[in-house]
Design a protein around this motif. Structure first.
Motif, PDB file in Angstrom:
ATOM      1  N   LEU A  74      50.896  40.272  37.955  1.00  7.85           N
ATOM      2  CA  LEU A  74      51.491  40.241  36.615  1.00  7.85           C
ATOM      3  C   LEU A  74      50.472  39.795  35.570  1.00  7.85           C
ATOM      4  O   LEU A  74      50.471  40.286  34.438  1.00  7.85           O
ATOM      5  CB  LEU A  74      52.718  39.323  36.602  1.00  7.85           C
ATOM      6  N   ALA A  75      49.583  38.887  35.964  1.00  2.00           N
ATOM      7  CA  ALA A  75      48.537  38.447  35.038  1.00  2.00           C
ATOM      8  C   ALA A  75      47.581  39.601  34.751  1.00  2.00           C
ATOM      9  O   ALA A  75      47.105  39.770  33.629  1.00  2.00           O
ATOM     10  CB  ALA A  75      47.791  37.240  35.612  1.00  2.00           C
ATOM     11  N   VAL A  76      47.325  40.409  35.771  1.00  2.00           N
ATOM     12  CA  VAL A  76      46.485  41.597  35.569  1.00  2.00           C
ATOM     13  C   VAL A  76      47.199  42.577  34.642  1.00  2.00           C
ATOM     14  O   VAL A  76      46.628  43.101  33.695  1.00  2.00           O
ATOM     15  CB  VAL A  76      46.160  42.279  36.925  1.00  2.00           C
ATOM     16  N   ARG A  77      48.486  42.802  34.916  1.00  2.00           N
ATOM     17  CA  ARG A  77      49.246  43.776  34.132  1.00  2.00           C
ATOM     18  C   ARG A  77      49.382  43.335  32.668  1.00  2.00           C
ATOM     19  O   ARG A  77      49.179  44.136  31.760  1.00  2.00           O
ATOM     20  CB  ARG A  77      50.648  43.945  34.741  1.00  2.00           C
ATOM     21  N   ASP A  78      49.726  42.083  32.469  1.00  2.00           N
ATOM     22  CA  ASP A  78      50.105  41.651  31.119  1.00  2.00           C
ATOM     23  C   ASP A  78      48.966  41.028  30.328  1.00  2.00           C
ATOM     24  O   ASP A  78      48.927  41.133  29.114  1.00  2.00           O
ATOM     25  CB  ASP A  78      51.283  40.677  31.203  1.00  2.00           C
ATOM     26  N   GLN A  79      48.055  40.352  31.021  1.00  2.00           N
ATOM     27  CA  GLN A  79      46.953  39.704  30.289  1.00  2.00           C
ATOM     28  C   GLN A  79      45.601  40.352  30.576  1.00  2.00           C
ATOM     29  O   GLN A  79      44.589  39.897  30.035  1.00  2.00           O
ATOM     30  CB  GLN A  79      46.883  38.210  30.635  1.00  2.00           C
ATOM     31  N   ARG A  80      45.565  41.370  31.418  1.00  2.00           N
ATOM     32  CA  ARG A  80      44.283  41.962  31.856  1.00  2.00           C
ATOM     33  C   ARG A  80      43.352  40.850  32.333  1.00  2.00           C
ATOM     34  O   ARG A  80      42.169  40.800  31.963  1.00  2.00           O
ATOM     35  CB  ARG A  80      43.639  42.777  30.726  1.00  2.00           C
ATOM     36  N   ASP A  81      43.893  39.984  33.180  1.00  2.00           N
ATOM     37  CA  ASP A  81      43.208  38.776  33.626  1.00  2.00           C
ATOM     38  C   ASP A  81      42.266  39.115  34.791  1.00  2.00           C
ATOM     39  O   ASP A  81      42.704  39.443  35.892  1.00  2.00           O
ATOM     40  CB  ASP A  81      44.296  37.769  34.072  1.00  2.00           C
ATOM     41  N   LYS A  82      40.946  39.009  34.537  1.00  3.14           N
ATOM     42  CA  LYS A  82      39.966  39.409  35.561  1.00  3.14           C
ATOM     43  C   LYS A  82      39.891  38.410  36.707  1.00  3.14           C
ATOM     44  O   LYS A  82      39.611  38.796  37.849  1.00  3.14           O
ATOM     45  CB  LYS A  82      38.586  39.583  34.930  1.00  3.14           C
ATOM     46  N   ALA A  83      40.117  37.139  36.407  1.00  6.80           N
ATOM     47  CA  ALA A  83      40.089  36.143  37.486  1.00  6.80           C
ATOM     48  C   ALA A  83      41.246  36.416  38.454  1.00  6.80           C
ATOM     49  O   ALA A  83      41.088  36.343  39.675  1.00  6.80           O
ATOM     50  CB  ALA A  83      40.185  34.734  36.900  1.00  6.80           C
ATOM     51  N   ALA A  84      42.399  36.757  37.881  1.00  7.50           N
ATOM     52  CA  ALA A  84      43.552  37.084  38.728  1.00  7.50           C
ATOM     53  C   ALA A  84      43.266  38.343  39.534  1.00  7.50           C
ATOM     54  O   ALA A  84      43.627  38.437  40.710  1.00  7.50           O
ATOM     55  CB  ALA A  84      44.800  37.279  37.868  1.00  7.50           C
ATOM     56  N   PHE A  85      42.568  39.289  38.915  1.00  8.62           N
ATOM     57  CA  PHE A  85      42.227  40.515  39.643  1.00  8.62           C
ATOM     58  C   PHE A  85      41.286  40.196  40.809  1.00  8.62           C
ATOM     59  O   PHE A  85      41.442  40.738  41.913  1.00  8.62           O
ATOM     60  CB  PHE A  85      41.582  41.545  38.709  1.00  8.62           C
ATOM     61  N   ALA A  86      40.330  39.317  40.565  1.00 14.40           N
ATOM     62  CA  ALA A  86      39.398  38.931  41.633  1.00 14.40           C
ATOM     63  C   ALA A  86      40.161  38.285  42.785  1.00 14.40           C
ATOM     64  O   ALA A  86      39.862  38.534  43.965  1.00 14.40           O
ATOM     65  CB  ALA A  86      38.328  37.991  41.087  1.00 14.40           C
ATOM     66  N   ALA A  87      41.164  37.475  42.451  1.00 18.74           N
ATOM     67  CA  ALA A  87      41.976  36.832  43.499  1.00 18.74           C
ATOM     68  C   ALA A  87      42.760  37.886  44.290  1.00 18.74           C
ATOM     69  O   ALA A  87      42.853  37.824  45.521  1.00 18.74           O
ATOM     70  CB  ALA A  87      42.920  35.813  42.860  1.00 18.74           C
ATOM     71  N   LEU A  88      43.286  38.856  43.546  1.00 17.82           N
ATOM     72  CA  LEU A  88      44.037  39.945  44.178  1.00 17.82           C
ATOM     73  C   LEU A  88      43.100  40.744  45.108  1.00 17.82           C
ATOM     74  O   LEU A  88      43.472  41.130  46.220  1.00 17.82           O
ATOM     75  CB  LEU A  88      44.579  40.862  43.071  1.00 17.82           C
TER      76      LEU A  88
END
Lengths: 190, 213
Positions: free
Chosen positions: A21-35
């Motif tokens: 959701l952080a990737v979807r809504d905030q384009r959060d790269k740290a969250a993407f790295a975790a994913l």
């Protein structure tokens, strides 16, 4: 998306969904790295089980994860688990690579993901996935192997039909709530 | 579309979800799911099973360089993708429109008023649109393999039952059938086979290589 609080179950939303959701809504790269750290090694194992060599598997994993980033807007946690969503992206990619032709896809539903989705709904969808995993874990090893190979695309539909002991319906029946919600949404669409 | 009575079987949905279904059949499944809520829901269930298996998969370490290369691509704006989807047009669901490359079907007569538009042929089989005027029959035929027929407009009946819009008939090599279109609008079907049809009368059999059916 804002998670409505405080539902007492909000704490149980899985990290994978929160990252997605952080990737979807905030384009959060740290969250993407975790994913990535969570799913990439599993995807690689999955892709290699269906016969890809390591280098090809890495290419596929990279493409799948890039699609996760680019198509994140299509993710709806009230309808599908992150793992289910990534599974179908991975199968599409592998078909593209192996068959050099893309799989015909159904029309997308014209439903905007709920901007204000209640966390309890997400938790319920996730709990179903947990029950489903349990059901899979309880299969006899031989059965589980056949189920895995079926979902990895190793069998034709005739071969799947011929596996009379395959508990497809039983396994699938563990998934109920997310599907009821989908049914409900579809009815509202009409 | 709740009047749909004939659906996709579970093994075929699993094979579709997993990507092992032959292309001609996969197009029929995608078209049916576009019309059928129940099968969309069932497909979702199978994808959830696939997801659970992915989640429980033994991990295989990925290279750091791949991760770095991927993270470096996140800011790159992708070039516009070639047509990923096509919109539904009239009786034709999105995936069929995509197979038609967004254009209306170009019908060719196969005799008896029946027309067809071939969408795709490969070693796995073929998939076509059939246009059957009201009251007319598709030439009597049997199958060497499996034939899927999805009704997109009108309705037909044959030895196995009645099929309306959204209904899917699965015919195997034990079924010799003569689908007849109902009165009213012409019947338009999406039909896929994994082997050539066997026509029972001489003329269609002679034409078969020419018509590629």
């Amino acid at each position: 998306m804002t998670l409505k609080r405080p539902t007492q179950s909000a704490a149980q939303v899985s990290p994978q969904t929160i990252w997605m959701l952080a990737v979807r809504d905030q384009r959060d790269k740290a969250a993407f790295a975790a994913l990535f750290d969570y799913f990439a090694p599993r995807l690689k194992g999955f892709v290699m089980r269906s016969g890809a060599r390591s280098a090809m598997a890495e290419d596929i994993v990279q493409d799948v994860m890039l699609t996760v980033w680019r198509k994140a807007a299509q993710f709806d946690p009230a309808r599908a688990q992150v793992s289910a969503w990534i599974y179908q992206i991975a199968r599409n990619r592998q078909i593209d690579v192996i068959r050099k032709e893309s799989r015909p896809m159904p029309e997308l539903l014209e439903v905007e993901p709920d901007a204000e989705c209640d966390a309890s709904v997400i938790v319920e969808v996730e709990q179903e996935a947990a029950v489903l995993k349990q059901a899979l874990a309880q299969l006899k090893p031989g059965q589980r192997d056949i189920v895995e190979r079926a979902y990895l695309g190793e069998f034709s539909h005739q071969e799947i039909s011929a596996q009379t002991g395959l508990p497809l319906g039983t396994i699938k029946s563990r998934i109920r709530l997310g599907l009821e919600r989908l049914r409900h949404e579809l009815k509202e669409l009409r | 579309m709740s009047q749909i009575k004939h659906h996709i079987t579970d093994p075929m949905l699993v094979a579709y979800a997993a990507g092992s279904l032959e292309h001609p059949f996969a197009l029929v499944v995608a078209a049916h799911v576009s019309l059928c809520e129940e099968c969309r829901v069932q497909l979702g269930a199978h994808e959830a099973v696939g997801g659970a298996l992915l989640d429980g998969q033994a991990v295989h370490a990925v290279s750091v360089s791949m991760k770095d290369a991927l993270l470096a691509q996140l800011d790159v704006v992708p070039a516009a993708e070639p047509d990923q989807t096509c919109e539904r047009s009239g009786a034709y669901p999105g995936p069929v429109m995509k197979a038609l490359k967004g254009k209306p079907p170009r019908w060719k007569s196969v005799g008896g008023g029946v027309r067809q538009t071939l969408l795709h042929v490969d070693d796995d089989g073929s998939v076509r649109l059939l246009y059957i005027p009201a009251g007319k029959a598709v030439p009597d035929h049997g199958h060497n393999g499996i034939e899927l027929t999805l009704v997109l407009q009108g309705a037909f009946s044959d030895e196995a039952g009645r099929y309306g819009v959204g209904d899917l008939e699965v015919a195997d090599d034990t079924l010799e059938h003569t689908p007849i279109a109902e009165q009213g609008a012409p019947c338009i079907c999406l039909a896929a086979t994994d082997a050539p049809l066997r026509f029972n009368r001489l003329i269609p059999r002679l034409l078969q290589p020419l018509l590629r059916i």
